[in-house]
Scaffold this motif. Structure first.
Motif, PDB file in Angstrom:
ATOM      1  N   ILE A  11      23.847  68.713  17.459  1.00 22.75           N
ATOM      2  CA  ILE A  11      23.127  67.518  17.037  1.00 22.75           C
ATOM      3  C   ILE A  11      21.778  67.445  17.748  1.00 22.75           C
ATOM      4  N   ASP A  12      20.725  67.388  16.969  1.00 26.39           N
ATOM      5  CA  ASP A  12      19.375  67.187  17.496  1.00 26.39           C
ATOM      6  C   ASP A  12      19.079  65.699  17.355  1.00 26.39           C
ATOM      7  N   LYS A  13      19.127  64.953  18.456  1.00 26.75           N
ATOM      8  CA  LYS A  13      19.004  63.499  18.400  1.00 26.75           C
ATOM      9  C   LYS A  13      17.634  63.037  17.910  1.00 26.75           C
ATOM     10  N   VAL A  14      16.612  63.816  18.195  1.00 28.26           N
ATOM     11  CA  VAL A  14      15.267  63.455  17.731  1.00 28.26           C
ATOM     12  C   VAL A  14      15.194  63.589  16.216  1.00 28.26           C
ATOM     13  N   ALA A  15      15.642  64.721  15.701  1.00 31.65           N
ATOM     14  CA  ALA A  15      15.640  64.932  14.254  1.00 31.65           C
ATOM     15  C   ALA A  15      16.521  63.908  13.558  1.00 31.65           C
ATOM     16  N   GLN A  16      17.631  63.566  14.197  1.00 33.54           N
ATOM     17  CA  GLN A  16      18.554  62.578  13.635  1.00 33.54           C
ATOM     18  C   GLN A  16      17.903  61.204  13.545  1.00 33.54           C
ATOM     19  N   ALA A  17      17.195  60.810  14.607  1.00 32.14           N
ATOM     20  CA  ALA A  17      16.526  59.503  14.627  1.00 32.14           C
ATOM     21  C   ALA A  17      15.427  59.438  13.568  1.00 32.14           C
ATOM     22  N   ILE A  18      14.672  60.516  13.434  1.00 36.67           N
ATOM     23  CA  ILE A  18      13.596  60.567  12.431  1.00 36.67           C
ATOM     24  C   ILE A  18      14.189  60.499  11.019  1.00 36.67           C
ATOM     25  N   THR A  19      15.307  61.169  10.808  1.00 37.15           N
ATOM     26  CA  THR A  19      15.972  61.119   9.505  1.00 37.15           C
ATOM     27  C   THR A  19      16.416  59.693   9.187  1.00 37.15           C
ATOM     28  N   ARG A  20      16.945  58.994  10.174  1.00 36.02           N
ATOM     29  CA  ARG A  20      17.364  57.606   9.985  1.00 36.02           C
ATOM     30  C   ARG A  20      16.181  56.730   9.578  1.00 36.02           C
ATOM     31  N   ILE A  21      15.060  56.953  10.243  1.00 35.56           N
ATOM     32  CA  ILE A  21      13.868  56.158   9.959  1.00 35.56           C
ATOM     33  C   ILE A  21      13.363  56.425   8.542  1.00 35.56           C
ATOM     34  N   LYS A  22      13.358  57.678   8.144  1.00 32.75           N
ATOM     35  CA  LYS A  22      12.895  58.030   6.794  1.00 32.75           C
ATOM     36  C   LYS A  22      13.840  57.495   5.726  1.00 32.75           C
ATOM     37  N   LEU A  23      15.129  57.507   6.033  1.00 32.85           N
ATOM     38  CA  LEU A  23      16.155  57.141   5.055  1.00 32.85           C
ATOM     39  C   LEU A  23      16.061  55.687   4.606  1.00 32.85           C
ATOM     40  N   TYR A  24      15.742  54.792   5.542  1.00 29.84           N
ATOM     41  CA  TYR A  24      15.768  53.365   5.226  1.00 29.84           C
ATOM     42  C   TYR A  24      14.385  52.743   5.019  1.00 29.84           C
ATOM     43  N   GLU A  25      13.360  53.555   4.888  1.00 31.82           N
ATOM     44  CA  GLU A  25      11.998  53.024   4.767  1.00 31.82           C
ATOM     45  C   GLU A  25      11.871  52.065   3.581  1.00 31.82           C
ATOM     46  N   PRO A  26      11.488  50.806   3.830  1.00 32.17           N
ATOM     47  CA  PRO A  26      11.313  49.847   2.732  1.00 32.17           C
ATOM     48  C   PRO A  26       9.946  50.032   2.062  1.00 32.17           C
ATOM     49  N   ASP A  27       9.808  49.516   0.855  1.00 31.86           N
ATOM     50  CA  ASP A  27       8.561  49.679   0.111  1.00 31.86           C
ATOM     51  C   ASP A  27       7.355  49.125   0.858  1.00 31.86           C
ATOM     52  N   GLU A  28       7.543  47.980   1.539  1.00 31.31           N
ATOM     53  CA  GLU A  28       6.422  47.348   2.231  1.00 31.31           C
ATOM     54  C   GLU A  28       6.199  47.912   3.626  1.00 31.31           C
ATOM     55  N   GLY A  29       7.065  48.826   4.052  1.00 31.56           N
ATOM     56  CA  GLY A  29       6.951  49.405   5.381  1.00 31.56           C
ATOM     57  C   GLY A  29       7.782  48.640   6.397  1.00 31.56           C
TER      58      GLY A  29
END
Length: 267
Positions: A11-29
């Protein structure tokens, strides 16, 4: 460690955190809650690396350490919005007629929690390892007060060592108070800290100590002007009780001054 070998694989925790952030990005940011502490510094850096739309906000409390405010201004004046309060802490205490306590957290409601209301997702640096209470938090969870808002905590499962490893590895700027022995940085004199910690902090910042005492005096003046009893004759006496951590007197006429409120919806 940021790279962790588990029964389920690497598990790469940095890559995992970035994936989480990208996954839930709302339209307005995202609305990024930025305090200037080590965790929020990591969160802001991760959000930027993720390349998502966001706006970061620092809520000025008027009782944060001087070095913290200077750090944020020096390193983040171009990517963090300073949200200035309608009034300083001492006046807020006077208007409420009480000092902040672990029960009456009206200051958090005014200075920190209302930021980003109405936004789809607020991103924070909350981690389970920070406290027993936070150990029960989830990575994505609803806001109890605003049904249309959710919280995203991308590093919810990181340890403190993980945070520092990330800061060192990616050269993330951080407040120098950590190098001077501070473990957590926030409001000076916060009732959630121990009595010993609060006294130590306030000894370092006499101007903030003076502000808290000014708040005590404002409460005394308000009670007198409205004909209410007041156990404390001076602001110094009131202030010492507030710092002492002593139990509340059993006196219904004094409940407000000690932080017991009829309406606890703001806590």
């Amino acid at each position: 460690m940021l790279i962790e070998n588990t029964l389920f694989g690497r598990i790469d925790k940095v890559a995992q955190a970035i994936t989480r952030i990208k996954l839930y990005e709302p339209d307005e940011g995202y609305y990024v809650a930025f305090s200037g502490g080590k965790d929020s510094c990591v969160i802001l850096d991760l959000v930027q690396r993720a390349g998502v739309k966001y706006d970061a906000h620092y809520n000025v409390t008027t009782v944060d350490p001087t070095e913290l405010v200077q750090f944020i201004y020096q390193y983040h004046k171009h990517d963090v919005i300073f949200e200035k309060p309608e009034m300083p802490m001492w006046r807020l205490c006077g208007n409420n007629g009480i000092m902040p306590t672990r029960i009456a957290r009206f200051c958090c409601a005014v200075y920190k929690e209302k930021g980003g209301n109405g936004r789809s997702i607020k991103v924070t640096g909350v981690r389970r390892a920070e406290s027993v209470k936070r150990s029960k938090r989830n990575m994505l969870e609803p806001c109890n007060k605003h049904k249309k808002t959710q919280f995203l905590h991308p590093i919810i499962d990181w340890s403190t060592d993980d945070v520092w490893e990330y800061i060192k590895k990616y050269n993330v700027p951080y407040c120098k108070l950590y190098d001077q022995g501070w473990k957590r940085i926030g409001c000076v004199g916060c009732p959630f800290a121990s009595v010993k910690q609060r006294r130590w902090e306030l000894d370092q910042y006499p101007a903030i100590e003076k502000m808290w005492k000014k708040g005590c005096q404002a409460i005394i003046d308000k009670r007198k002007s409205t004909g209410k009893d007041c156990k404390f004759k001076t602001a110094d006496e009131f202030y010492e009780w507030w710092l002492s951590g002593q139990p509340l007197p059993e006196d219904d006429n004094l409940t407000n001054i000690f932080g017991i409120m009829a309406d606890e919806s703001i806590t």
